[in-house]
Design a protein around this motif. Structure first.
Motif, short mmCIF file in Angstrom:
data_model
loop_
_atom_site.label_atom_id
_atom_site.label_comp_id
_atom_site.label_asym_id
_atom_site.label_seq_id
_atom_site.Cartn_x
_atom_site.Cartn_y
_atom_site.Cartn_z
N MET A 129 4.26 0.34 6.61
CA MET A 129 3.30 -0.12 5.59
C MET A 129 3.43 0.69 4.32
O MET A 129 3.40 0.15 3.20
N MET A 130 3.60 2.02 4.45
CA MET A 130 3.70 2.86 3.27
C MET A 130 4.98 2.58 2.49
O MET A 130 4.99 2.60 1.26
N ARG A 131 6.09 2.34 3.20
CA ARG A 131 7.34 2.03 2.51
C ARG A 131 7.19 0.77 1.66
O ARG A 131 7.59 0.73 0.50
N ILE A 150 2.87 8.33 -7.12
CA ILE A 150 2.56 7.71 -5.82
C ILE A 150 2.65 8.81 -4.77
O ILE A 150 3.68 9.46 -4.62
N GLN A 151 1.57 9.01 -4.02
CA GLN A 151 1.53 10.02 -2.97
C GLN A 151 1.42 9.33 -1.61
O GLN A 151 0.61 8.41 -1.45
N LEU A 152 2.21 9.80 -0.66
CA LEU A 152 2.20 9.26 0.70
C LEU A 152 1.82 10.38 1.66
O LEU A 152 2.24 11.53 1.49
N SER A 153 1.06 10.05 2.69
CA SER A 153 0.74 11.02 3.74
C SER A 153 1.56 10.65 4.97
O SER A 153 1.33 9.62 5.61
N LEU A 166 -2.60 6.65 -4.00
CA LEU A 166 -2.60 7.48 -2.80
C LEU A 166 -2.55 6.54 -1.60
O LEU A 166 -3.41 5.65 -1.48
N VAL A 167 -1.55 6.72 -0.74
CA VAL A 167 -1.28 5.75 0.32
C VAL A 167 -1.19 6.46 1.66
O VAL A 167 -0.52 7.49 1.79
N CYS A 168 -1.84 5.90 2.68
CA CYS A 168 -1.73 6.43 4.04
C CYS A 168 -1.87 5.28 5.04
O CYS A 168 -2.74 4.42 4.90
N LEU A 199 -5.96 4.61 -7.40
CA LEU A 199 -5.83 3.52 -6.45
C LEU A 199 -5.58 4.10 -5.07
O LEU A 199 -4.59 4.80 -4.85
N VAL A 200 -6.48 3.82 -4.15
CA VAL A 200 -6.39 4.29 -2.76
C VAL A 200 -6.00 3.11 -1.88
O VAL A 200 -6.67 2.06 -1.92
N ILE A 201 -4.94 3.26 -1.09
CA ILE A 201 -4.46 2.17 -0.24
C ILE A 201 -4.30 2.70 1.17
O ILE A 201 -3.54 3.64 1.42
N ALA A 202 -5.02 2.10 2.12
CA ALA A 202 -5.07 2.61 3.49
C ALA A 202 -4.75 1.50 4.48
O ALA A 202 -5.19 0.36 4.32
N GLY A 203 -4.02 1.88 5.53
CA GLY A 203 -3.75 0.97 6.62
C GLY A 203 -4.23 1.56 7.92
O GLY A 203 -3.83 2.68 8.28
N GLY A 204 -5.12 0.86 8.62
CA GLY A 204 -5.60 1.33 9.92
C GLY A 204 -6.28 2.67 9.85
O GLY A 204 -7.14 2.92 8.99
#
Length: 269
Positions: free
Chosen positions: A205-207, A223-226, A198-200, A108-113
């Motif tokens: 937003m990531m929190r 869960i991985q955060l950049s 995977l979240v960036c 699952l890939v989750i991206a903001g902006g």
């Protein structure tokens, strides 16, 4: 990896949005840097300065793609690059995304902006190895429809992945979802506890995304955060990117949620 910027030629540019540009670089020497998804380079605009930019495309030929938003002096200079121009590049630096999941695990890939840029190579990697993963989901949030990145590619992504898009605000012509990206989790099929996320994106937003994933049963070690801080040297010496005991240019930018969560709850850390 070297502390001296190596010259790279711009071979192509793409205007992604009004203030965001992607450009392809090829090394002028014989040695091409070996990047992996999630790692970053220090890009040097000659006579202006350098900034850390995650790689947004990796070609077998050694060419790299970087996506930059014009927000400061250096990024503005980079966004004005044209085909044939030369920039300095040093790296790769940092830890990338861990894509060595068990065979068949959901991704699952989750991206903001602009956070979609470091995740774009992940999506391409997973689509090229579709049989290795289970369900592939891509959730994208942007400020407005005009701020969406890589709109030319979303159709091809949907051929192998569940892609959902939302924006913070939109006009009457927008037919998609409006709201925060975490709301898109409700559109997904029930998430398996073996899912790797995977979240960036922006830190707030990531929190919230990490908390929503934890609430759905995905453990923090999957869960991985950049994370982003003020990186100057890229080598862990200057200390500008410190987050508690971590130096994000060295220990990040990609960090497991269970490792970094206690740090993100400390105000102004």
């Amino acid at each position: 990896m070297t502390a001296v910027p190596l010259p790279h030629r711009v071979t192509a540019t793409i205007r992604e949005t009004a203030d965001t540009v992607s450009f392809e670089l090829e090394p002028l020497g014989n040695q091409a840097a070996r990047f992996s998804p999630g790692r970053f380079a220090m890009l040097y605009a000659f006579g202006v300065g350098e900034v850390p930019i995650s790689v947004s495309g990796i070609h077998d030929t050694g060419r790299l793609v970087h996506t930059v938003r014009a927000v400061g002096a250096v990024s503005n200079a980079l966004c004005r690059l044209r085909t044939g121009d030369t920039v300095g590049l040093r790296g790769p630096y940092g830890n990338g995304w861990n894509l060595e999941t068990p065979p068949g695990a959901d991704l699952l890939v989750i991206a903001g902006g602009l956070g979609l840029a470091p995740l774009r190579p992940v999506v391409r990697h997973a689509l090229a190895r579709r049989g290795r993963y289970g369900r592939l989901g891509v959730l994208i949030g942007a400020r407005t429809p005009e701020d969406l990145l890589y709109t030319r590619e979303l159709g091809s992504w949907r051929a192998g992945a569940r892609v959902e898009v939302t924006v913070d605000r939109a006009g009457s012509a927008w037919q998609g979802a409006v709201g925060v990206v975490t709301a898109l989790l409700d559109r997904m099929e029930p998430l398996d506890t073996s899912t790797h996320a995977l979240v960036c994106g922006p830190e707030v937003m990531m929190r919230h995304t990490a908390r929503a994933l934890l609430a759905r049963g995905i453990p923090g070690d999957r869960i991985q955060l950049s994370l982003e801080r003020n990186m100057r040297c890229g080598t862990g010496h200057c200390g500008h990117c410190q987050l508690g005991p971590l130096l994000l240019c060295r220990d990040g930018p990609v960090v497991r949620q269970d490792r970094v969560e206690p740090l993100l709850t400390v105000r102004e850390l």
